[in-house]
Design an enzyme around this catalytic site. Structure first.
Site, PDB file in Angstrom:
ATOM      1  N   GLU A  75       0.956  -1.166  -0.004  1.00 48.62           N
ATOM      2  CA  GLU A  75       0.031  -0.128  -0.018  1.00 48.62           C
ATOM      3  C   GLU A  75       0.840   1.186  -0.164  1.00 48.62           C
ATOM      4  O   GLU A  75       0.518   2.282  -0.745  1.00 48.62           O
ATOM      5  CB  GLU A  75      -1.008  -0.092   1.141  1.00 48.62           C
ATOM      6  CG  GLU A  75      -1.701   1.367   1.285  1.00 48.62           C
ATOM      7  CD  GLU A  75      -2.796   1.275   2.336  1.00 48.62           C
ATOM      8  OE1 GLU A  75      -3.584   2.240   2.270  1.00 48.62           O
ATOM      9  OE2 GLU A  75      -2.666   0.493   3.365  1.00 48.62           O
ATOM     10  N   ASP A  95      -0.774  -5.146   3.061  1.00 52.15           N
ATOM     11  CA  ASP A  95      -1.280  -3.987   3.854  1.00 52.15           C
ATOM     12  C   ASP A  95      -0.455  -3.958   5.099  1.00 52.15           C
ATOM     13  O   ASP A  95      -0.756  -4.818   5.754  1.00 52.15           O
ATOM     14  CB  ASP A  95      -2.612  -4.272   3.754  1.00 52.15           C
ATOM     15  CG  ASP A  95      -3.270  -2.773   4.059  1.00 52.15           C
ATOM     16  OD1 ASP A  95      -2.499  -1.828   4.681  1.00 52.15           O
ATOM     17  OD2 ASP A  95      -4.296  -2.737   3.873  1.00 52.15           O
ATOM     18  N   ILE A  97      -0.707  -1.939   7.705  1.00 54.85           N
ATOM     19  CA  ILE A  97      -2.089  -2.013   8.626  1.00 54.85           C
ATOM     20  C   ILE A  97      -3.112  -1.612   7.772  1.00 54.85           C
ATOM     21  O   ILE A  97      -3.404  -0.899   6.999  1.00 54.85           O
ATOM     22  CB  ILE A  97      -1.493  -0.515   9.554  1.00 54.85           C
ATOM     23  CG1 ILE A  97      -0.462  -0.779  10.337  1.00 54.85           C
ATOM     24  CG2 ILE A  97      -2.833  -0.254  10.496  1.00 54.85           C
ATOM     25  CD1 ILE A  97      -0.323   0.491  11.230  1.00 54.85           C
ATOM     26  N   ASP A  98      -3.894  -2.684   8.186  1.00 55.65           N
ATOM     27  CA  ASP A  98      -5.421  -2.665   7.240  1.00 55.65           C
ATOM     28  C   ASP A  98      -6.160  -1.923   8.392  1.00 55.65           C
ATOM     29  O   ASP A  98      -6.462  -2.879   9.356  1.00 55.65           O
ATOM     30  CB  ASP A  98      -5.816  -4.014   6.608  1.00 55.65           C
ATOM     31  CG  ASP A  98      -6.929  -3.691   5.906  1.00 55.65           C
ATOM     32  OD1 ASP A  98      -7.099  -2.817   5.226  1.00 55.65           O
ATOM     33  OD2 ASP A  98      -7.961  -4.628   6.064  1.00 55.65           O
ATOM     34  N   THR A 100      -6.241   1.491   9.347  1.00 57.30           N
ATOM     35  CA  THR A 100      -5.540   2.440   9.905  1.00 57.30           C
ATOM     36  C   THR A 100      -6.304   3.399  10.617  1.00 57.30           C
ATOM     37  O   THR A 100      -5.815   4.004  11.693  1.00 57.30           O
ATOM     38  CB  THR A 100      -4.709   3.352   8.821  1.00 57.30           C
ATOM     39  OG1 THR A 100      -3.854   2.484   8.063  1.00 57.30           O
ATOM     40  CG2 THR A 100      -3.806   4.465   9.384  1.00 57.30           C
ATOM     41  N   ASP A 224      -5.656  -4.786   0.478  1.00 59.89           N
ATOM     42  CA  ASP A 224      -6.819  -4.855   1.379  1.00 59.89           C
ATOM     43  C   ASP A 224      -7.140  -6.123   1.356  1.00 59.89           C
ATOM     44  O   ASP A 224      -7.645  -6.610   2.502  1.00 59.89           O
ATOM     45  CB  ASP A 224      -7.917  -3.969   1.286  1.00 59.89           C
ATOM     46  CG  ASP A 224      -7.585  -2.438   1.291  1.00 59.89           C
ATOM     47  OD1 ASP A 224      -6.643  -2.219   2.022  1.00 59.89           O
ATOM     48  OD2 ASP A 224      -7.787  -1.806   0.167  1.00 59.89           O
TER      49      ASP A 224
END
Length: 278
Positions: A75, A95, A97-98, A100, A224
């Site tokens: 990402e 990702d 941090i999915d 955020t 994601d």
């Protein structure tokens, strides 16, 4: 020439992904309890933090060290104006941090998501929720698990008896927001209700674990949902494009349900959005 992956290699790749997820999870947990420096990207709701960037940078380096011939799509290192270089080669889609926005607001539904593709198909998927210590894992053809417990989707067969997961997303384009609100209205009128957990990867895992019958979203990215999609499929879920066609990892929209009947019933009541391609 297509990429061939043996059963031994598949297990090796999963073990590696779990190892990476645990280390990334420690970085996320460390950042979760600290003051965050938050920046915006495409809209005031499209957020990024130092932890997002630090996790992805570390992951790229770790993958390059172990598998220098593998490709990477992430990402924070993807240029939104340039299409992803998605090939048949072994490709890690990450990702850092999915969820955020959850991370920024100290909501524990924050995940690290890591999928591996070969021949443009996801073959390994790992989603880790470090604050809650939930590790979801899957290999193509081998089922999916949470902390070693085998997952299975809900047995519900009708949309009217279903919980549907749906997110507002980060776009603030009026036409996009209006269409999503229209879809929420339709879903509420044809189901038991709506839930939103703020992380696409976690939403897929909820469906995989029977905690909700369907999930649909417009405007997400391949990072994601690459890992979560495999976890859901291996738990028995039906995955497709929201308009009823095959799911395309790069098309920025997806629909998953506990069965094809629920999926197609949900598709029929939605107004579909074209959000472009990764």
């Amino acid at each position: 020439m297509s990429v061939q992956v043996s059963s031994q290699q598949l297990q090796e790749f999963l073990d590696f992904a779990v190892e990476v997820a645990k280390k990334a999870g420690e970085m996320i947990k460390d950042g979760f309890s600290k003051k965050k420096n938050v920046e915006t990207k495409q809209s005031n709701a499209d957020l990024v933090t130092e932890t997002d960037q630090a996790v992805e940078k570390w992951v790229i380096g770790y993958i390059n060290e172990r598998y220098p011939s593998h490709k990477f799509i992430g990402e924070e290192t993807t240029d939104g104006d340039v299409p992803c270089d998605f090939t048949d080669d072994l490709t890690w889609i990450v990702d850092p941090i999915d969820g955020t926005t959850n991370f920024v607001h100290s909501i524990p539904e924050v995940s690290y998501s890591m999928g591996l593709t070969a021949n443009k198909e996801v073959i390994v998927g790992v989603v880790y929720i470090p604050v809650l210590d939930l590790m979801y894992t899957s290999m193509k053809g081998h089922g999916s698990y949470c902390n070693g417990r085998k997952l299975a989707v809900s047995s519900v067969e009708d949309l009217k008896q279903s919980i549907v997961i749906h997110e507002g997303g980060s776009s603030r384009v009026p036409a996009v927001v209006d269409t999503k609100m229209k879809n929420i209205h339709s879903i509420v009128n044809h189901s038991h209700g709506i839930r939103a957990y703020g992380s696409a990867a976690i939403n897929f895992c909820r469906v995989a674990d029977g905690q909700g019958e369907a999930y649909v979203e417009y405007g997400i990215h391949c990072w994601d949902f690459a890992a979560g999609m495999l976890i859901a499929e291996e738990a028995g879920a039906y995955v497709m494009d929201p308009d009823g066609g095959p799911c395309d990892l790069m098309k920025r929209r997806v629909l998953v349900a506990c069965g094809e009947k629920v999926a197609r019933e949900l598709s029929a009541i939605l107004t579909h959005l074209d959000m472009g391609r990764d």
